[in-house]
Design an enzyme around this catalytic site. Structure first.
Site, mmCIF file in Angstrom:
data_model
loop_
_atom_site.group_PDB
_atom_site.id
_atom_site.type_symbol
_atom_site.label_atom_id
_atom_site.label_comp_id
_atom_site.label_asym_id
_atom_site.label_seq_id
_atom_site.Cartn_x
_atom_site.Cartn_y
_atom_site.Cartn_z
ATOM 1 N N GLN A 26 -0.481 2.792 -5.771
ATOM 2 C CA GLN A 26 -1.969 3.056 -5.576
ATOM 3 C C GLN A 26 -2.494 3.026 -6.994
ATOM 4 O O GLN A 26 -3.666 2.611 -6.894
ATOM 5 C CB GLN A 26 -1.818 4.510 -5.108
ATOM 6 C CG GLN A 26 -2.646 4.605 -4.189
ATOM 7 C CD GLN A 26 -2.416 6.004 -3.261
ATOM 8 O OE1 GLN A 26 -1.820 6.870 -3.685
ATOM 9 N NE2 GLN A 26 -3.368 6.185 -2.231
ATOM 10 N N ARG B 228 0.894 -1.156 -0.213
ATOM 11 C CA ARG B 228 0.032 -0.089 0.022
ATOM 12 C C ARG B 228 0.911 1.386 0.001
ATOM 13 O O ARG B 228 0.825 1.965 0.926
ATOM 14 C CB ARG B 228 -0.871 -0.051 1.177
ATOM 15 C CG ARG B 228 -1.807 -1.313 1.338
ATOM 16 C CD ARG B 228 -2.625 -1.872 0.219
ATOM 17 N NE ARG B 228 -3.706 -1.364 -0.085
ATOM 18 C CZ ARG B 228 -4.816 -1.765 0.479
ATOM 19 N NH1 ARG B 228 -4.837 -2.580 1.205
ATOM 20 N NH2 ARG B 228 -6.048 -1.299 -0.043
ATOM 21 N N TYR C 243 -1.598 -2.492 7.932
ATOM 22 C CA TYR C 243 -2.712 -3.314 8.315
ATOM 23 C C TYR C 243 -2.697 -3.637 9.642
ATOM 24 O O TYR C 243 -1.843 -3.302 10.544
ATOM 25 C CB TYR C 243 -2.466 -4.672 7.640
ATOM 26 C CG TYR C 243 -2.599 -4.585 6.082
ATOM 27 C CD1 TYR C 243 -3.902 -4.477 5.312
ATOM 28 C CD2 TYR C 243 -1.328 -4.942 5.111
ATOM 29 C CE1 TYR C 243 -3.983 -4.560 4.168
ATOM 30 C CE2 TYR C 243 -1.460 -4.771 3.982
ATOM 31 C CZ TYR C 243 -2.835 -4.529 3.109
ATOM 32 O OH TYR C 243 -3.039 -4.592 2.057
ATOM 33 N N SER D 213 -7.901 -1.410 -3.261
ATOM 34 C CA SER D 213 -8.778 -0.132 -2.968
ATOM 35 C C SER D 213 -9.692 0.150 -3.839
ATOM 36 O O SER D 213 -10.867 0.515 -3.347
ATOM 37 C CB SER D 213 -7.491 1.105 -3.083
ATOM 38 O OG SER D 213 -6.677 1.136 -2.010
ATOM 39 N N ASP E 150 -3.728 -0.641 -7.613
ATOM 40 C CA ASP E 150 -4.410 -1.097 -6.266
ATOM 41 C C ASP E 150 -5.762 -1.602 -6.339
ATOM 42 O O ASP E 150 -6.572 -0.923 -6.209
ATOM 43 C CB ASP E 150 -3.898 -0.081 -5.105
ATOM 44 C CG ASP E 150 -4.201 -0.959 -3.779
ATOM 45 O OD1 ASP E 150 -4.946 -1.990 -3.584
ATOM 46 O OD2 ASP E 150 -4.198 -0.248 -2.766
HETATM 47 P P1 NAD Z 1 -8.160 -4.448 5.269
HETATM 48 O O1 NAD Z 1 -9.188 -4.870 4.541
HETATM 49 O O2 NAD Z 1 -7.111 -5.564 5.677
HETATM 50 O O3 NAD Z 1 -9.110 -4.454 6.671
HETATM 51 C C1 NAD Z 1 -9.944 -3.208 7.129
HETATM 52 C C2 NAD Z 1 -10.279 -2.585 8.140
HETATM 53 O O4 NAD Z 1 -10.408 -3.407 9.289
HETATM 54 C C3 NAD Z 1 -8.506 -2.094 8.463
HETATM 55 O O5 NAD Z 1 -8.788 -0.557 8.932
HETATM 56 C C4 NAD Z 1 -8.179 -2.682 9.878
HETATM 57 O O6 NAD Z 1 -7.327 -2.040 10.786
HETATM 58 C C5 NAD Z 1 -9.624 -3.257 10.429
HETATM 59 N N1 NAD Z 1 -9.604 -4.148 11.412
HETATM 60 C C6 NAD Z 1 -8.957 -5.408 11.560
HETATM 61 N N2 NAD Z 1 -9.242 -5.940 12.513
HETATM 62 C C7 NAD Z 1 -10.007 -5.243 13.442
HETATM 63 C C8 NAD Z 1 -10.795 -5.403 14.619
HETATM 64 N N3 NAD Z 1 -10.473 -6.632 15.301
HETATM 65 N N4 NAD Z 1 -11.378 -4.607 14.977
HETATM 66 C C9 NAD Z 1 -11.787 -3.439 14.336
HETATM 67 N N5 NAD Z 1 -11.142 -3.285 12.903
HETATM 68 C C10 NAD Z 1 -10.401 -4.261 12.653
HETATM 69 O O7 NAD Z 1 -7.319 -2.892 5.269
HETATM 70 P P2 NAD Z 1 -7.780 -2.002 4.274
HETATM 71 O O8 NAD Z 1 -8.821 -1.376 4.041
HETATM 72 O O9 NAD Z 1 -7.156 -2.631 2.823
HETATM 73 O O10 NAD Z 1 -6.710 -0.957 4.737
HETATM 74 C C11 NAD Z 1 -5.283 -1.282 5.428
HETATM 75 C C12 NAD Z 1 -4.349 -0.249 5.338
HETATM 76 O O11 NAD Z 1 -4.054 0.607 4.180
HETATM 77 C C13 NAD Z 1 -5.288 1.320 5.848
HETATM 78 O O12 NAD Z 1 -4.169 1.809 6.704
HETATM 79 C C14 NAD Z 1 -5.345 2.066 4.740
HETATM 80 O O13 NAD Z 1 -5.402 3.553 4.938
HETATM 81 C C15 NAD Z 1 -4.224 1.684 4.248
HETATM 82 N N6 NAD Z 1 -4.088 1.728 2.522
HETATM 83 C C16 NAD Z 1 -3.150 2.523 2.061
HETATM 84 C C17 NAD Z 1 -3.144 2.784 0.514
HETATM 85 C C18 NAD Z 1 -2.213 3.566 -0.154
HETATM 86 O O14 NAD Z 1 -1.380 4.138 0.740
HETATM 87 N N7 NAD Z 1 -2.012 3.206 -1.417
HETATM 88 C C19 NAD Z 1 -4.225 2.229 0.033
HETATM 89 C C20 NAD Z 1 -5.226 1.627 0.461
HETATM 90 C C21 NAD Z 1 -5.177 1.485 1.895
#
Ligand code: NAD
Length: 360
Positions: free
Chosen positions: A127, A122, A228, A133, A130
């Site tokens: 991006q 990420r 994550y 996303s 991705d």
């Molecule tokens: P994901 O699909 O793996 O999980 C979804 C959400 O569930 C996450 O926010 C995670 O913290 C949360 N989660 C996990 N266990 C939990 C629990 N027990 N209780 C409550 N919540 C819980 O994650 P995602 O949506 O793919 O995003 C992960 C990270 O990647 C985030 O920090 C996001 O901002 C980041 N991200 C960065 C980029 C980038 O910079 N290119 C792009 C997309 C996402």
């Protein structure tokens, strides 16, 4: 190296198309690439073969493509167990290999190279490629619209001469890409929104969307987890369960999006919690494929528990096939462009490589 890209038709359950004529044209115009698509490749979106041939692709049979293309693109599995392919053919797709490692075995048997775009880091550079996303944003949005179909009350407060209808109370579990989009959508519809995540940083994003963030002290975060979440300690899980159960007493709709890469999804809503929800409540569980955030979720099914409906579906972007295909096609184009310009040994490309020559 001249690439021959093969576009394999998706299985019948798939509504989305991986590569659209617009991206075919961009790739052929700019690079030394030939493209063959399987006959009726875009049929699920009503795109005729002529739209692909008009921009320079040729239409072909699947067996022909598998034998002649060196780069094969599909969202889902491209080959059946018995289909043979030349060694070192590269496959690009979305395989969720951490949770379903067995999916890769047939590619290993055939000495293929596999790139799974859900494994990209990420980072800012990644991006534009991705797929997670893209798809999670659409699924988070659609989850709320789906909830409106099953919820028999209203989202915003509606005042009439006879009575005032109260706004819906929404709880979003997991405030990553899907969760934040769900929060934004529910807020736009006028609901009162709470959200919970184990990552403290998510709090600021939740609040910036006008929702309330439920904070539970003592969470565990790891700097090397790539942004994550990680598995939490048992005492934290207990406090988390108690706090969520308290919130569920006054929650009409739950959107579950919490996941931990490669692990079973955390259970955040248990049977007691569901039992005490207001009548007519709806739970949309986007974590269903990895076991679900609700202990009663069944993947790809609707469970009726008392008067509460629980929908398990991790691929709601399939219900927005046009939008999802546009985003996916853009992501795949950017990945292939990066591969051609920077070479297959570039860091981003190797990060997504889930089978390479060493582990075949
Ligand atoms: P994901 O699909 O793996 O999980 C979804 C959400 O569930 C996450 O926010 C995670 O913290 C949360 N989660 C996990 N266990 C939990 C629990 N027990 N209780 C409550 N919540 C819980 O994650 P995602 O949506 O793919 O995003 C992960 C990270 O990647 C985030 O920090 C996001 O901002 C980041 N991200 C960065 C980029 C980038 O910079 N290119 C792009 C997309 C996402």
């Amino acid at each position: 190296m001249k690439h021959h890209l093969g576009l394999i038709k998706e299985p019948s359950y798939e509504t989305r198309v991986a590569f659209l004529p617009e991206e075919v044209k961009k790739l052929i115009d700019k690079y030394e690439v030939t493209i063959s698509a399987e006959k009726e490749y875009g049929i699920q979106l009503g795109i005729p073969d002529a739209d692909y041939t008009a921009v320079g692709a040729s239409m072909s049979s699947k067996s022909d493509i598998l034998q002649n293309a060196n780069l094969i693109l599909s969202i889902n599995d491209a080959i059946e167990e018995q289909e043979s392919i030349p060694p070192e053919t590269s496959f690009i797709g979305i395989y969720n290999p951490l949770f379903f490692p067995e999916r890769l075995q047939k590619y290993k048997n055939q000495h293929a190279l596999v790139y799974s775009l859900d494994r990209l880091p990420r980072t800012t550079l990644a991006q534009a490629m991705d797929v997670r996303s893209s798809l999670d944003a659409l699924s988070g949005y659609k989850a709320v619209l789906k909830a409106t179909d099953y919820y028999s009350k209203v989202f915003p407060m509606i005042t009439t001469a006879t009575k005032t209808l109260k706004p819906a109370r929404v709880l979003v579990l997991g405030a990553g890409v899907a969760g934040l989009q769900a929060i934004a959508t529910a807020k736009r519809l006028g609901a009162i929104v709470h959200a919970f995540d184990v990552r403290k940083a998510a709090g600021e994003e939740v609040r910036s969307l006008g929702a309330k963030f439920i904070e539970i002290e003592g969470n565990k975060e790891e700097t090397n987890a790539g942004g994550y979440a990680v598995e939490q300690a048992d005492d934290y899980k207990k406090r988390q369960q108690d706090r969520i159960n308290e919130q569920l007493l006054a929650t009409d709709l739950v959107i579950c999006t919490a996941n931990i890469p490669g692990k079973k999804a955390p259970i955040l809503v248990d049977e007691d919690g569901v039992k005490n929800m207001p009548s007519g409540a709806v739970i949309i569980d986007l974590a269903a494929e990895q076991g679900g955030n609700c202990s009663l979720t069944k993947n790809n099914e609707i469970v009726n528990y008392n008067s509460v409906k629980i929908l398990g579906d991790s691929h709601l972007s399939r219900e927005l096939p046009d939008a999802a295909s546009q985003l996916l096609s853009g992501n795949f184009f950017n990945f292939i462009k990066h591969m051609i310009e920077k070479g297959a040994d570039n860091d981003l490309i190797t990060a997504s490589q889930v089978i390479n020559q060493e582990n075949t």
